[in-house]
Write a protein that holds these residues in place. Sequence first.
Motif, PDB file in Angstrom:
ATOM      1  N   ASP A  58      -4.762  -6.121  -6.942  1.00 54.48           N
ATOM      2  CA  ASP A  58      -4.063  -6.192  -5.660  1.00 54.48           C
ATOM      3  C   ASP A  58      -4.125  -7.591  -5.074  1.00 54.48           C
ATOM      4  OD1 ASP A  58      -3.402  -3.538  -5.851  1.00 54.48           O
ATOM      5  OD2 ASP A  58      -5.032  -2.839  -4.530  1.00 54.48           O
ATOM      6  N   VAL A  59      -5.277  -8.217  -5.160  1.00 52.82           N
ATOM      7  CA  VAL A  59      -5.440  -9.576  -4.620  1.00 52.82           C
ATOM      8  C   VAL A  59      -4.586 -10.561  -5.410  1.00 52.82           C
ATOM      9  CG1 VAL A  59      -7.092 -11.466  -4.338  1.00 52.82           C
ATOM     10  CG2 VAL A  59      -7.725  -9.152  -3.658  1.00 52.82           C
ATOM     11  N   VAL A  60      -4.579 -10.432  -6.725  1.00 54.55           N
ATOM     12  CA  VAL A  60      -3.774 -11.325  -7.562  1.00 54.55           C
ATOM     13  C   VAL A  60      -2.284 -11.117  -7.276  1.00 54.55           C
ATOM     14  CG1 VAL A  60      -3.082 -11.821  -9.950  1.00 54.55           C
ATOM     15  CG2 VAL A  60      -5.496 -11.562  -9.357  1.00 54.55           C
ATOM     16  N   ALA A  61      -1.844  -9.868  -7.092  1.00 55.33           N
ATOM     17  CA  ALA A  61      -0.437  -9.586  -6.797  1.00 55.33           C
ATOM     18  C   ALA A  61      -0.053 -10.159  -5.432  1.00 55.33           C
ATOM     19  CB  ALA A  61      -0.190  -8.085  -6.841  1.00 55.33           C
ATOM     20  N   ALA A  62      -0.931 -10.032  -4.444  1.00 49.27           N
ATOM     21  CA  ALA A  62      -0.651 -10.590  -3.118  1.00 49.27           C
ATOM     22  C   ALA A  62      -0.586 -12.118  -3.184  1.00 49.27           C
ATOM     23  CB  ALA A  62      -1.704 -10.143  -2.120  1.00 49.27           C
ATOM     24  N   PHE A  63      -1.478 -12.727  -3.961  1.00 47.46           N
ATOM     25  CA  PHE A  63      -1.485 -14.188  -4.090  1.00 47.46           C
ATOM     26  C   PHE A  63      -0.207 -14.679  -4.775  1.00 47.46           C
ATOM     27  CE2 PHE A  63      -2.683 -18.112  -6.330  1.00 47.46           C
ATOM     28  CZ  PHE A  63      -3.076 -18.866  -5.232  1.00 47.46           C
ATOM     29  N   VAL A  64       0.221 -14.014  -5.827  1.00 47.76           N
ATOM     30  CA  VAL A  64       1.446 -14.400  -6.535  1.00 47.76           C
ATOM     31  C   VAL A  64       2.660 -14.187  -5.620  1.00 47.76           C
ATOM     32  CG1 VAL A  64       2.954 -13.801  -8.483  1.00 47.76           C
ATOM     33  CG2 VAL A  64       0.494 -14.028  -8.829  1.00 47.76           C
ATOM     34  N   GLY A  65       2.665 -13.094  -4.885  1.00 47.84           N
ATOM     35  CA  GLY A  65       3.764 -12.852  -3.937  1.00 47.84           C
ATOM     36  C   GLY A  65       3.819 -13.928  -2.848  1.00 47.84           C
ATOM     37  N   GLY A  66       2.657 -14.339  -2.350  1.00 52.21           N
ATOM     38  CA  GLY A  66       2.613 -15.418  -1.364  1.00 52.21           C
ATOM     39  C   GLY A  66       3.120 -16.727  -1.932  1.00 52.21           C
ATOM     40  N   LEU A  67       2.771 -17.027  -3.189  1.00 56.42           N
ATOM     41  CA  LEU A  67       3.271 -18.250  -3.824  1.00 56.42           C
ATOM     42  C   LEU A  67       4.788 -18.216  -3.973  1.00 56.42           C
ATOM     43  CD1 LEU A  67       0.627 -18.998  -6.613  1.00 56.42           C
ATOM     44  CD2 LEU A  67       1.063 -20.278  -4.519  1.00 56.42           C
TER      45      LEU A  67
END
Length: 122
Positions: free
Chosen positions: A17-26
Amino acid sequence: MSTATYVLAATSSGVLDVVAAFVGGLIIAGALVGAVQFGMRVRDRELPRPAPGDHPHLPDTGPVREQREIREPDEMPHGEGRERLMPYDLHHSGSRTGKDQRRRRWLPGSSGSFGGGGLGHV
């Protein structure tokens, strides 16, 4: 199942979830940077803004004021020996400055409109 299995399952989905949120933010940040760059390119292609000297100025006499006058209609001219008048026989204005320049005032007792509550013109 043991507690360790639950902890491992909870941390693995949390990391995803954290990795998906970080990629979405990028992705969103990259889209915003691209939009700003596109806007800067479009603005560079536009005509330059007018200089302060290019704007209209007030006349030397100051601002133009409203002029009030009472107008009265012109009489319709009659054709002399003709059957009818043509549009080019008429002059440009359908009214002229009135002789009496006093404003008409409301008279008590004359409502001036249907259903105005007054007695009407008596």
